[in-house]
Design an enzyme around this catalytic site. Sequence first.
Site, mmCIF file in Angstrom:
data_model
loop_
_atom_site.group_PDB
_atom_site.id
_atom_site.type_symbol
_atom_site.label_atom_id
_atom_site.label_comp_id
_atom_site.label_asym_id
_atom_site.label_seq_id
_atom_site.Cartn_x
_atom_site.Cartn_y
_atom_site.Cartn_z
ATOM 1 N N LYS A 163 18.866 -57.264 12.338
ATOM 2 C CA LYS A 163 20.228 -56.801 12.067
ATOM 3 C C LYS A 163 20.260 -55.304 11.764
ATOM 4 O O LYS A 163 21.241 -54.626 12.085
ATOM 5 C CB LYS A 163 20.849 -57.591 10.915
ATOM 6 C CG LYS A 163 20.862 -59.101 11.132
ATOM 7 C CD LYS A 163 21.493 -59.513 12.449
ATOM 8 C CE LYS A 163 20.987 -60.869 12.914
ATOM 9 N NZ LYS A 163 21.287 -61.183 14.300
ATOM 10 N N GLU B 177 25.264 -53.926 2.509
ATOM 11 C CA GLU B 177 26.512 -53.412 3.069
ATOM 12 C C GLU B 177 27.601 -53.480 2.014
ATOM 13 O O GLU B 177 27.555 -54.308 1.105
ATOM 14 C CB GLU B 177 26.973 -54.274 4.273
ATOM 15 C CG GLU B 177 26.209 -54.022 5.545
ATOM 16 C CD GLU B 177 26.693 -54.913 6.686
ATOM 17 O OE1 GLU B 177 27.715 -55.603 6.531
ATOM 18 O OE2 GLU B 177 26.025 -54.903 7.726
ATOM 19 N N HIS C 112 29.769 -70.817 7.916
ATOM 20 C CA HIS C 112 29.224 -70.051 9.030
ATOM 21 C C HIS C 112 29.104 -70.836 10.317
ATOM 22 O O HIS C 112 28.395 -70.437 11.234
ATOM 23 C CB HIS C 112 27.886 -69.406 8.637
ATOM 24 C CG HIS C 112 28.020 -68.580 7.391
ATOM 25 N ND1 HIS C 112 28.760 -67.420 7.363
ATOM 26 C CD2 HIS C 112 27.570 -68.767 6.137
ATOM 27 C CE1 HIS C 112 28.751 -66.930 6.137
ATOM 28 N NE2 HIS C 112 28.040 -67.734 5.368
ATOM 29 N N ARG D 135 23.445 -64.342 24.069
ATOM 30 C CA ARG D 135 23.449 -65.615 24.800
ATOM 31 C C ARG D 135 24.883 -65.933 25.236
ATOM 32 O O ARG D 135 25.828 -65.265 24.833
ATOM 33 C CB ARG D 135 22.976 -66.734 23.863
ATOM 34 C CG ARG D 135 23.861 -66.825 22.628
ATOM 35 C CD ARG D 135 23.756 -68.095 21.858
ATOM 36 N NE ARG D 135 24.845 -68.191 20.901
ATOM 37 C CZ ARG D 135 24.875 -67.645 19.700
ATOM 38 N NH1 ARG D 135 23.853 -66.947 19.271
ATOM 39 N NH2 ARG D 135 25.931 -67.786 18.913
HETATM 40 C C1 MV4 Z 1 30.066 -59.610 6.088
HETATM 41 C C2 MV4 Z 1 31.221 -60.080 5.440
HETATM 42 C C3 MV4 Z 1 31.924 -59.183 4.660
HETATM 43 N N1 MV4 Z 1 31.483 -57.921 4.506
HETATM 44 N N2 MV4 Z 1 29.681 -58.330 5.914
HETATM 45 C C4 MV4 Z 1 28.562 -63.861 7.645
HETATM 46 C C5 MV4 Z 1 27.431 -64.185 8.532
HETATM 47 C C6 MV4 Z 1 27.089 -62.949 9.125
HETATM 48 N N3 MV4 Z 1 26.248 -62.922 10.182
HETATM 49 C C7 MV4 Z 1 27.817 -61.872 8.573
HETATM 50 N N4 MV4 Z 1 28.777 -62.464 7.725
HETATM 51 C C8 MV4 Z 1 29.643 -61.710 6.996
HETATM 52 N N5 MV4 Z 1 29.311 -60.405 6.846
HETATM 53 C C9 MV4 Z 1 30.384 -57.521 5.135
HETATM 54 N N6 MV4 Z 1 29.953 -56.263 4.966
HETATM 55 C C10 MV4 Z 1 31.606 -61.403 5.632
HETATM 56 C C11 MV4 Z 1 30.804 -62.226 6.410
HETATM 57 C C12 MV4 Z 1 31.269 -63.561 6.565
HETATM 58 C C13 MV4 Z 1 31.635 -64.069 7.799
HETATM 59 C C14 MV4 Z 1 31.529 -63.328 8.963
HETATM 60 C C15 MV4 Z 1 31.883 -63.847 10.185
HETATM 61 C C16 MV4 Z 1 32.377 -65.136 10.251
HETATM 62 C C17 MV4 Z 1 32.491 -65.888 9.123
HETATM 63 C C18 MV4 Z 1 32.112 -65.374 7.884
HETATM 64 C C19 MV4 Z 1 32.250 -66.158 6.747
HETATM 65 C C20 MV4 Z 1 31.868 -65.656 5.534
HETATM 66 C C21 MV4 Z 1 31.378 -64.365 5.445
#
Ligand code: MV4
Length: 499
Positions: free
Chosen positions: A116, A199, A234, A293
């Site tokens: 990442k 972050e 997720h 993918r």
């Molecule tokens: C975040 C976020 C808020 N702020 N990053 C969740 C899994 C992932 N791969 C990254 N995710 C998130 N990153 C920052 N800086 C909130 C999430 C997140 C989220 C992102 C996409 C889809 C669903 C989610 C559910 C909870 C939190």
Amino acid sequence: MFRKVLVANRGEIAVRIMRTLREMGIPAVAVYSDADRTSLHVRMAEEAERIGPPPSAESYLRIDRILDAARKHGAEAIHPGYGFLSENAGFAQACEDAGIVFIGPSAQSIRAMGSKTAARRTAIAAGAPVVPGTDRAVTPGEARAFGRDHGYPILLKAVAGGGGKGMRRVDGEPQLESAFRDAASEAERSFRNAEIYVEKLIERPRHIEIQVVGDRYGNMIHLGERECSIQRRHQKVMEECPSPLVALHPEMRREMGEAAIRAAAAAGYHNAGTVEFLVDQNRRFYFLEMNTRLQVEHPITELVTGLDLVRLQVQIAAGARLHLKQEEIRWRGSAIECRIYAEDPYNDFLPYPGRITRLTRPLGPGVRIDGAIYDGWTVPMEYDPLLAKLAVWAARREDATDRMLRALREYDVGGIRTNLGFFRQILDDREFRAGHLHTGFIEEFFERHRPPQPSRDLAAVAALAAALHASARNSAAVPESGPPTGGAWLQAGRDNLLR
Ligand code: MV4
């Protein structure tokens, strides 16, 4: 073009890929574990090869056995689908080494996006906006310094990331140390890599992703966005195209599309891929990560653009040039997809595998089902219990919502529990109807729809009444698919009367 293609997957996505291969006149080779001997993807393929016992670590994840099967059957290319080996750089490399084409990006691109922090560095170098954060793994001391510089809340994330594992929200310095320990140990357990980066946390973001397609000669276009904010732990639950937010602000599609192409191109990406963005409440968007993918939710993009993403993947892998120009891409109407699972939404979404004893599927205008189940088939316990993806298309979002409700009412799966009824509630929800989506949607939906708690006396009376009713009927009336589902129960009653 390839003379034969092996599909290194199972279930609905294997069937989906084979459908396009058949249209292209390319024979398909299926691989299957002992749990899938009677599965539809095996029936559908021209040839099939057993690759091991039910656990995926001994079958669908066995690179050696899959390559052996490809050689034995003379497959010139392998489509990995999603999940399993689809984002395994070692598998892409092993295919290449064996002289078999991996239908996907290069091993190098997969590796570049798998980390990442490396993905963030690529996006930054490409000029795509990223969430303020570090582009390297940090120590707890460096995380503290970041919190002081940028303020709280912050989010600790695993460098090897994915699926929210090793992720911790931190609201202030006192929590930081223990959150860091938790995140690092979860990351170590999940990815055998304990590295953590930081972050700034975006509150109530939307998750909007851009589909890109590029050939091996540096031509790349985007196919617009998918709104994937409705997810739980997720796992996406429901997706739509266009995003209701982008529909209100059409310039966002071009801006996010261009950012996605810049980031993917900087990674030397070819084939189909998806760039994920977080969108904050001021409509600012930030690169999050890239999925290298074909995605589960690709059908809604196909419905709205009229393109076949699997066909494009196969053509590009075979060395064809991308013949489409960005200006030729048109987005027409509105599509929604529901992931139909064998699970009990009213019991913490517990998986509910078992034998399907009755199956009626929706048909008619604007309905598409990607599935691999049939009446009498047993949903195996070993794999993700996705039964089918139900997608609808209509001219406008409101019509697509009504069409999805109609299709859900036609859908009747007996013998197991499913989340069909849960989708009906979401589609009737006022916040959903208004397009007010964010990643906390499902949690808040449950808050809104929690049934009012009856008083203890009332609950006791209800239990007594239910017991009396059950004994009076002298028959076990156990609902098979959760709470009454109107149409299906009514239909069952009518069927009984006519018997
Ligand atoms: C975040 C976020 C808020 N702020 N990053 C969740 C899994 C992932 N791969 C990254 N995710 C998130 N990153 C920052 N800086 C909130 C999430 C997140 C989220 C992102 C996409 C889809 C669903 C989610 C559910 C909870 C939190």
